[in-house]
Design a protein around this motif. Structure first.
Motif, PDB file in Angstrom:
ATOM      1  N   ARG A   1       4.506   3.086  -3.938  1.00 30.82           N
ATOM      2  CA  ARG A   1       4.830   4.197  -4.849  1.00 30.82           C
ATOM      3  C   ARG A   1       5.476   5.373  -4.136  1.00 30.82           C
ATOM      4  O   ARG A   1       6.448   5.948  -4.620  1.00 30.82           O
TER       5      ARG A   1
ATOM      6  N   HIS B   1      -1.289   6.138   5.758  1.00 27.90           N
ATOM      7  CA  HIS B   1      -1.718   6.772   4.508  1.00 27.90           C
ATOM      8  C   HIS B   1      -1.186   5.988   3.304  1.00 27.90           C
ATOM      9  O   HIS B   1       0.013   5.949   3.049  1.00 27.90           O
ATOM     10  N   THR B   2      -2.105   5.395   2.588  1.00 26.55           N
ATOM     11  CA  THR B   2      -1.740   4.579   1.431  1.00 26.55           C
ATOM     12  C   THR B   2      -1.403   5.485   0.235  1.00 26.55           C
ATOM     13  O   THR B   2      -1.677   6.682   0.249  1.00 26.55           O
ATOM     14  N   ASP B   3      -0.852   4.847  -0.800  1.00 20.64           N
ATOM     15  CA  ASP B   3      -0.541   5.593  -2.029  1.00 20.64           C
ATOM     16  C   ASP B   3      -1.782   6.308  -2.567  1.00 20.64           C
ATOM     17  O   ASP B   3      -1.702   7.465  -2.990  1.00 20.64           O
ATOM     18  N   GLU B   4      -2.908   5.631  -2.527  1.00 17.86           N
ATOM     19  CA  GLU B   4      -4.152   6.231  -3.053  1.00 17.86           C
ATOM     20  C   GLU B   4      -4.557   7.445  -2.216  1.00 17.86           C
ATOM     21  O   GLU B   4      -4.992   8.467  -2.753  1.00 17.86           O
ATOM     22  N   MET B   5      -4.409   7.326  -0.907  1.00 18.52           N
ATOM     23  CA  MET B   5      -4.752   8.460  -0.038  1.00 18.52           C
ATOM     24  C   MET B   5      -3.823   9.651  -0.309  1.00 18.52           C
ATOM     25  O   MET B   5      -4.264  10.807  -0.299  1.00 18.52           O
TER      26      MET B   5
ATOM     27  N   LYS C   1      -4.140  15.946  -4.923  1.00 17.40           N
ATOM     28  CA  LYS C   1      -5.176  16.549  -5.766  1.00 17.40           C
ATOM     29  C   LYS C   1      -5.897  17.677  -5.021  1.00 17.40           C
ATOM     30  O   LYS C   1      -6.078  18.777  -5.557  1.00 17.40           O
TER      31      LYS C   1
ATOM     32  N   ASP D   1      -2.300  10.267  -3.176  1.00 18.54           N
ATOM     33  CA  ASP D   1      -2.723  10.822  -4.480  1.00 18.54           C
ATOM     34  C   ASP D   1      -3.868  11.811  -4.263  1.00 18.54           C
ATOM     35  O   ASP D   1      -3.875  12.907  -4.828  1.00 18.54           O
ATOM     36  N   ALA D   2      -4.843  11.391  -3.442  1.00 16.98           N
ATOM     37  CA  ALA D   2      -6.020  12.229  -3.189  1.00 16.98           C
ATOM     38  C   ALA D   2      -5.616  13.516  -2.464  1.00 16.98           C
ATOM     39  O   ALA D   2      -6.137  14.599  -2.755  1.00 16.98           O
TER      40      ALA D   2
ATOM     41  N   SER E   1       0.814  -1.224   0.000  1.00 13.14           N
ATOM     42  CA  SER E   1       0.000   0.000   0.000  1.00 13.14           C
ATOM     43  C   SER E   1       0.847   1.275   0.000  1.00 13.14           C
ATOM     44  O   SER E   1       0.312   2.368  -0.145  1.00 13.14           O
ATOM     45  N   THR E   2       2.180   1.119   0.178  1.00  9.13           N
ATOM     46  CA  THR E   2       3.044   2.309   0.242  1.00  9.13           C
ATOM     47  C   THR E   2       4.158   2.253  -0.800  1.00  9.13           C
ATOM     48  O   THR E   2       5.146   2.979  -0.709  1.00  9.13           O
TER      49      THR E   2
END
Ligand SMILES: [Zn+2]
Ligand SMILES: [Zn+2]
Length: 272
Positions: free
Chosen positions: A21, A242-246, A252, A248-249, A18-19
């Motif tokens: 990236r 905090h995951t990669d997706e979080m 943004k 990214d968000a 999950s981390t």
């Protein structure tokens, strides 16, 4: 000036899917000012930097580096025993940190390598390791590089650093909690900086549950960046959950308010 991130995660290393990236190593940022190497913090990312340096003059004992320690919480010093240039005779490593925690800095760095913690004492490492106390607000010069400091709001204290070389500046301000108004010490330290690396451990939604923990949010980073006319904001000291997706968000959302915002990522290298 060349900047490379070797560790961007706060608190504890977080390997895993999950981390992958943004990376899981704890704080370490290399700043090359020409030939002069300034390292910001000695988190677990320092091990990777050390391995990369093995192919340079550090491999044969002709290297020198300055290591600026924000404070001695584990995530900011744990990479030091694994910094391979420290084991090469002839290399010079100047460790610097806050005056008021400096007795603590030298003691903490040695204590980390007592035998109950690690098999090699710091005093047994073959390189030349020196310690220097820096005082808040008193500038320091290394070759042609100017170092400025400010104390931040963190349990036990923490130092922010501004590194300036040939008109370019990067500010490293992690492990700090914002105040109700923009930090009156950080604002002048960050004035017109090219890059502000800022503690973004929590989202604004998470933060109210963690007041007093000594960390901040991207929103507060943006306020500071604006107040100080900073060109580019780098979010740093990512929360272990905090995951990669979080992230990214988060980037943004932050960019909608301050377009020159970047979530710092392990391995990211840039030149200013
Ligand atoms: Zn930390
Ligand atoms: Zn800390």
């Amino acid at each position: 000036m060349k900047i490379k991130y070797y560790g961007v995660r706060g608190t504890v290393p977080t390997p895993g899917q999950s981390t992958i990236r943004y990376g899981g190593n704890t704080p370490c940022v290399a700043v090359w000012c020409g030939e002069e190497l300034v390292i910001l913090d000695a988190g677990t990312g320092l091990r990777v930097l050390g391995d990369e340096l093995a192919d340079s003059c550090f491999g044969n004992g002709k290297g020198s580096a300055t290591l600026l320690i924000s404070h001695t919480h584990w995530d900011h010093i744990q990479g030091f025993p694994f910094f391979s240039p420290g084991y090469v005779q002839g290399n010079v490593i100047r460790i610097m940190g806050a005056h008021q925690i400096n007795k603590g800095l030298e003691t903490a760095m040695h204590y980390q390598q007592q035998y109950q913690n690690f098999p090699v004492l710091l005093s047994q490492m073959p390189s030349r390791i020196t310690f220097k106390a820096l005082e808040e607000g008193v500038g320091h010069r290394i070759g042609e590089v100017d170092i400025e400091t400010a104390e931040m709001n963190h349990p036990g204290g923490s130092f922010a650093y501004r590194v300036t070389w040939k008109g370019k500046s990067v500010v490293y301000a992690t492990d700090t909690e914002h105040y109700d108004s923009v930090d009156h010490k950080l604002t002048p330290l960050c004035k017109d900086a090219d890059i502000l690396i800022y503690d973004s451990t929590y989202t604004p939604e998470e933060y109210p549950n963690f007041k007093g923990y000594g960390h901040s949010t991207y929103e507060e980073g943006i306020k500071l960046a604006r107040a100080a006319n900073v060109k580019s904001l780098h979010l740093f000291h990512h929360h272990p959950n905090h995951t990669d997706e979080m992230l990214d968000a988060m980037q943004k959302k932050a960019r909608a308010d301050f377009p020159q915002t970047y979530v710092a990522r392990e391995g990211w290298e840039l030149e200013i």
